[in-house]
Design an enzyme around this catalytic site. Structure first.
Site, short mmCIF file in Angstrom:
data_model
loop_
_atom_site.label_atom_id
_atom_site.label_comp_id
_atom_site.label_asym_id
_atom_site.label_seq_id
_atom_site.Cartn_x
_atom_site.Cartn_y
_atom_site.Cartn_z
N GLU A 146 -13.08 -1.84 11.58
CA GLU A 146 -12.83 -1.02 10.39
C GLU A 146 -13.90 -1.20 9.31
O GLU A 146 -14.55 -0.25 8.89
CB GLU A 146 -11.45 -1.34 9.82
CG GLU A 146 -11.12 -0.58 8.55
CD GLU A 146 -9.79 -0.96 7.96
OE1 GLU A 146 -9.48 -0.51 6.85
OE2 GLU A 146 -9.04 -1.74 8.60
N GLU B 214 0.82 -1.22 0.00
CA GLU B 214 0.00 0.00 0.00
C GLU B 214 0.85 1.26 0.00
O GLU B 214 0.57 2.24 0.67
CB GLU B 214 -0.95 0.00 1.20
CG GLU B 214 -1.94 -1.15 1.18
CD GLU B 214 -2.91 -1.10 2.33
OE1 GLU B 214 -4.08 -1.44 2.13
OE2 GLU B 214 -2.49 -0.72 3.45
N ASP C 199 -8.77 -8.51 3.76
CA ASP C 199 -8.55 -7.39 4.68
C ASP C 199 -9.70 -7.26 5.66
O ASP C 199 -10.53 -6.38 5.52
CB ASP C 199 -8.41 -6.10 3.87
CG ASP C 199 -7.87 -4.94 4.71
OD1 ASP C 199 -7.44 -5.17 5.84
OD2 ASP C 199 -7.90 -3.80 4.21
#
Length: 834
Positions: A402, A296, A374
C-alpha cells in the site's frame, strides 16, 4: 544420503504468465539414480474426492509427472513399501499398521520421511497431510533428494490472510486487478480462480481467508450472498482453507431493520445469533469473523458508550457454539489536533486496548499491526504486544504494498517484518520476543498467530507483479515458523518460481535483499515514515501531506526542526508505553537508533547522528544512494535475458525500468522539499544541480504552455508543460549543447489516468522513438488524474548518438484529460545517474 541435484544452467520453457506462482513445477532432468529415488506409486489414505488427503494424492501425481516425467498411479487402500504414502496418522494406523515411534504433532503439523524404500507424509489432520505433500514436492522441484525424517508443527493455530475485496468487485488497496470473489454486489459464478488461490495458500500452510474488506458492506450477509459465500467455502475446503468474513458493526440496523446496533441490546444479540447460525448451516467450518470498529469512520460499540471488548464479545459469543474465532482489529484511532503537542496517533492502540486486557472472550484475538501507525517503511514494534497479558493477539502485516510501491516498485518485505518479529520487548525484564508473544508462548495463550493483507486479484500474476509474489510466499513460511531466515525463504521461492540457474538465484537474491533498504532510502528514512501522499493515493511523494491534518502521521517539520517528540519528559509520552528497558533506550536521544530517531525525537536539521552526519545531510545522501541502488535493479535483471522465459522477463524488465525513473522522482521530490524548507545546502552540491538536464519550460514551445505543478517538488524546477488544449498537438524544441558522443536520453513526463497521450522524439528530424502514456494499463499502482508525484514517470532511449548543436524535438499528442505533459529531458553519458 540420497542425491542432492544441482543444475547450473537449464533452458527455459515457453512464455509464462505467472498464474502458477511458485507451483509451476518446471521439468527437470532425471538421471538413473534420480529414477531409483522416485516413488513407484502413491497411496492416498482417503478416497473422498473433496478431502485434502485425496487432493494431496493428485498434487503428488501431477507434481511428479511435471517435474520428472514420472507416472505414479494412485491407490487408496494398500501401503506399498516403495510408494509415497500420504494421510493422517490415524488413517495410516488403520490401513498400514502401527508406527514404532509415532511423531508428536500439533494441529496441522506433519511428518515427512524419505528414509528407507518409500516416502511417508503423515499429518495430525488431513490439512497437515496436504501441507506435507507440498513440502515434499517443493524439495523435488528444487532438485533435492536428501534423506529426511522430521516432524514440523505450526508456531500458532491462526495463519490467515485478509482480502480487502468489495462487493462491487473492486479491491481497496489492490493492485492486481478485480476481485476473484465478488462482482456487482454478489459472488462471482466462476470460482476457479478462488480454488487456485486456495491451492497456493495451502502450499504455504495458510489455513483461512477473510474474503471481504474490513470496511465491510452489510449486504455481504444477505441470504443470497451467504449462499454465495458457501460456494467459496466449498472450493476452499479440499485445500484445507477455511472461509472468514469481515463484518460491518451496524449490519443489524442497515440490513436487519433494527433501530439500533448496540452490542448489549437483546434484539441485536439475537440478530447476530440468528445470522451466525444461518452462516454455519451453509458453511459448517467457517473460521470466524474479522471486525474493524470505531476506526476511520467505521461504526462500532462506542456509538452506544460500550467498550471495544463488549463489541468483540458480541460476536465471540455468537461464534462459540461453532468453534469460530473473532479477529478484532486494534487499528482504532480518532482524528487529532496537531497543535496539541501531546496528541499522538501512535498511542491509540495501547490507550484503547490496555484497559480492556482480560475482558475479551477466549475466542477473541486482537489483531495488531506490526507498527503503531499504518504499514510504514519502518516503524518501531507496536507496544501493544507488551501490554496485553491476558488477551490473545495476532500480528498483522501487509503483503499488498500500500505505502510501499504498490507492486510497481520491487520491495521484498520480510526483512522489514523480521525487525518486529525478532524484537525483544523485555516485558518485566524477561525475554519477550514479539514472535513469542503473538504465537501465545510468552503469556501462555491458547490462541494467536498472524494475518496478512494480501489483496490478490484477477491479474495472472495475482498481485500485479511477478516479483511481489515472493512476499506472499514468505508470509506463509513465516506464519508457520517466524524464526526462519528471510533470505533462505527468498532463495527457495526463486528456485521454485524461476528455476535452478545459479546466476538467476544470485541476481534475484541480491536485488530483492537490497530492495527494502533502497526504498527506505529514497522514500523516507530516520524513522520519519514513508513520505508519500497520505491524502490521495498513498503512492508517490508528498511530504507536506503528512502534516496540517488530523490523520496523525505527522513529521512536525518546519524550517529549523523535524520529527515527533514522543518522549515522556517533553513529548507525547509514547515511549512510556514500552517496558522499562526498551522505554529507556527510546527516551534518550543518545541511545535511540539513527533509523528511528525522527520517530521518537524532534531535532534540528543540524543534529548530528551516531553516523556523524547531520540529519539533513543524511536525508540528501540516503535519497541519492537509494535512487542509485534502484538503477542497478534493471541492469542486474537485464543480465538474465535468455535465462528467464520471454513473457515474464519483459514484464519484469518494464517494471524495473519504471522504478529506475520513479526512484529519481522520489529522490528529487524529497531532497528539494527539505532543501527548500531548511535552506541548508547539500554538502555534495547535488540538490538542484542537474548538469545534463534541460527543463521543458525552457524549450521553444508551439502548442504547449507552462504549468505550475503541485506539489512543487514533484516537477523539476516546479514547472512542466502541457498542450494548450486537449485537441492541440504540442511541440517542444531545443538545441543540445553537449559534447558529441553516445548518450542515454531520459524524458520525464506525466502519465495521467483518463487519457493515453502519445509522444514522438526527434533528433534533427530523425525519429529517435515514441511512446504512449498507458501506465494505468500496464503497471499496478493507483493512478492519478493530476500532474504530481504519482503520475510522474520517465522513458529512456539508450545509446543515442548526439552531436553538439543537434536539435531535439518532442511532439506530444493529448488524449482525453491527459494533455501530453512533459517535465524535462536528461542527456546522460552511459552509466550516469541524473
Amino acid at each position: 544420503m540420497k542425491a542432492l541435484l544441482f543444475f547450473a544452467s537449464l533452458g527455459f520453457v515457453a512464455a509464462e504468465n505467472g498464474l502458477k506462482g511458485w507451483l509451476r513445477y518446471e521439468s527437470l532432468p532425471c538421471s538413473s539414480q534420480c529414477r531409483r529415488n522416485l516413488p513407484s506409486g502413491i497411496v492416498a489414505l482417503n478416497a473422498t474426492e473433496t478431502s485434502p488427503v485425496y487432493v494431496a494424492g493428485l498434487e503428488l501425481q501431477e507434481g511428479l509427472k511435471d517435474i520428472y516425467g514420472s507416472h505414479a498411479q494412485i491407490t487408496h487402500s494398500q501401503c506399498e513399501t516403495d510408494s509415497v504414502v500420504v494421510g493422517t496418522i490415524d488413517q495410516y494406523r488403520q490401513t498400514c499398521g502401527r508406527m514404532d515411534e509415532p511423531p508428536e504433532l500439533d494441529e496441522d503439523g506433519f511428518w515427512l520421511s524419505t528414509s528407507g524404500q518409500g516416502v511417508q507424509i503423515l499429518g495430525q489432520n488431513e490439512r497437515g497431510a496436504l501441507y506435507g505433500a507440498f513440502e515434499y514436492l517443493s524439495m523435488l522441484a528444487q532438485g533435492n533428494f536428501s534423506e529426511v525424517a522430521y516432524s514440523t508443527n505450526p508456531s500458532a493455530p491462526v495463519r490467515w490472510v485478509n482480502q480487502w475485496d468489495n462487493m462491487d468487485g473492486s479491491i481497496e488497496r489492490g493492485y492486481g486487478g478485480e476481485s476473484i470473489f465478488f462482482k456487482d454486489g454478489g459472488i462471482v459464478n466462476d470460482l476457479s480462480r478462488a480454488a487456485q488461490y486456495a491451492r497456493l495458500l495451502a502450499s504455504i500452510r495458510i489455513n483461512a481467508v477473510v474474503v471481504n474488506n474490513v470496511n465491510a458492506n452489510a449486504t455481504t450477509l444477505t441470504p443470497q450472498n451467504i449462499e454465495g459465500l458457501g460456494r467459496i467455502a466449498d472450493v476452499f475446503r479440499p485445500y484445507g482453507v477455511q472461509l472468514g468474513i469481515s463484518l460491518n458493526f451496524a449490519t443489524p440496523q442497515i440490513l436487519g431493520g433494527l433501530s439500533t446496533y448496540d452490542p448489549l441490546n437483546k434484539c441485536v444479540i439475537q440478530w447476530w445469533t440468528n445470522v451466525t447460525a444461518q452462516i454455519y448451516k451453509r458453511v459448517p467450518d467457517m473460521a470466524g469473523y474479522l471486525v474493524k470498529a470505531d476506526s476511520e469512520g467505521e461504526p462500532g460499540p462506542e456509538t452506544y458508550n460500550r467498550t471495544l471488548a463488549q463489541g468483540a464479545n458480541l460476536f465471540a459469543k455468537a461464534l462459540q457454539p461453532y468453534g469460530g474465532i473473532v479477529m478484532f482489529r486494534a487499528f482504532v484511532y480518532n482524528q487529532l489536533n496537531e497543535s496539541n503537542w501531546k496528541a499522538d496517533r501512535a498511542k491509540a492502540a495501547v490507550d484503547f486496548f490496555k484497559p480492556l486486557d482480560g475482558k475479551f472472550e477466549e475466542n477473541v484475538i486482537v489483531q495488531i499491526k506490526y507498527g503503531p501507525i499504518d504499514f510504514q517503511v519502518r516503524e518501531p514494534t507496536s507496544p501493544l504486544f507488551a501490554n496485553l497479558f491476558h488477551t490473545n493477539t495476532a500480528l498483522e502485516v501487509e503483503v499488498t504494498q500500500e505505502y510501499l510501491g504498490q507492486q510497481s516498485h520491487l520491495l521484498y518485505l520480510p526483512p522489514l517484518w523480521k525487525t518486529v518479529m525478532d524484537f525483544d520487548l523485555r516485558v518485566e525484564r524477561q525475554p519477550s520476543v514479539v514472535r513469542d508473544i503473538y504465537t501465545g508462548k510468552r503469556f501462555n495463550r491458547k490462541l494467536g498467530g498472524s494475518a496478512a493483507v494480501v489483496n490478490v486479484g484477477t491479474n495472472a500474476t495475482w498481485l500485479g507483479s511477478h516479483l511481489s509474489m515472493s512476499n506472499l510466499y514468505a508470509y506463509g513460511r513465516l506464519a508457520w515458523d517466524p524464526t526462519e531466515d528471510a533470505q533462505e525463504i527468498l532463495e527457495d521461492w526463486i528456485r521454485l518460481t524461476f528455476g535452478l540457474d545459479n546466476k538467476v538465484l544470485q541476481t534475484l537474491t541480491r536485488m530483492s535483499m537490497e530492495s527494502w533498504p533502497a526504498y527506505e532510502n529514497y522514500s523516507g528514512n530516520l524513522g520519519i515514515q514513508t513520505l508519500t501522499d497520505i491524502l490521495y493515493t498513498h503512492y508517490g511523494p508528498n511530504p507536506a501531506s503528512q502534516d496540517n491534518n488530523g490523520w496523525g502521521q505527522w513529521t512536525r517539520a518546519n524550517h529549523k526542526t523535524i520529527g515527533m517528540d514522543r518522549t515522556v519528559s517533553k513529548g507525547t509520552g509514547y515511549t512510556g508505553q514500552y517496558p522499562a528497558e526498551v522505554a529507556a533506550i527510546y527516551e534518550n536521544l543518545d541511545t535511540t537508533p539513527d533509523n528511528l530517531v525522527l520517530w521518537f525525537h524532534h531535532v534540528n536539521y543540524t543534529h548530528r547522528l551516531h553516523s556523524g552526519k547531520t540529519v539533513i545531510q543524511h536525508f540528501y545522501d540516503a535519497h541519492y544512494e537509494g535512487a542509485v541502488t534502484a538503477q542497478t535493479f534493471l541492469t542486474q535483471w537485464e543480465s538474465l535475458e535468455g535465462k528467464v522465459d520471454p513473457e515474464r522477463y519483459e514484464d519484469i524488465r518494464r517494471r524495473l525500468d519504471y522504478q529506475t525513473g520513479h526512484s529519481i522522482v522520489w529522490r528529487d521530490a524529497i531532497v528539494n522539499f527539505y532543501h527548500n524548507l531548511s535552506r541548508i545546502p547539500d554538502e555534495m552540491k547535488r540538490v538542484g544541480n542537474h548538469a545534463w538536464r534541460v527543463e521543458a519550460e525552457d524549450m521553444d514551445l508551439t502548442g504547449y504552455e507552462t504549468y505550475v505543478v503541485s506539489p512543487f517538488e514533484t516537477a523539476s524546477g516546479s514547472m512542466a508543460i502541457v498542450t494548450n488544449s486537449n485537441s492541440t498537438t504540442g511541440t517542444a524544441t531545443t538545441t543540445l549543447d553537449f559534447p558529441s558522443g553516445v548518450y542515454d536520453l531520459a524524458i520525464n513526463y506525466y502519465d495521467l489516468y483518463g487519457g493515453v497521450s502519445q509522444w514522438e522524439v526527434y533528433l534533427n528530424n530523425r525519429t529517435i522513438g515514441h511512446w504512449i502514456g498507458n501506465n494505468e494499463h500496464t503497471l499496478s499502482h493507483t493512478p492519478s488524474i493530476y500532474l504530481d508525484g504519482h503520475s510522474a514517470t520517465r522513458i529512456n532511449f539508450r545509446g543515442v548518438q548526439v552531436n553538439q548543436g543537434d536539435v531535439l524535438k518532442i511532439v506530444g499528442t493529448p488524449n482525453g484529460i491527459e494533455p501530453a505533459p512533459l517535465d524535462y529531458i536528461s542527456v546522460l553519458p552511459p552509466g550516469t545517474v541524473d
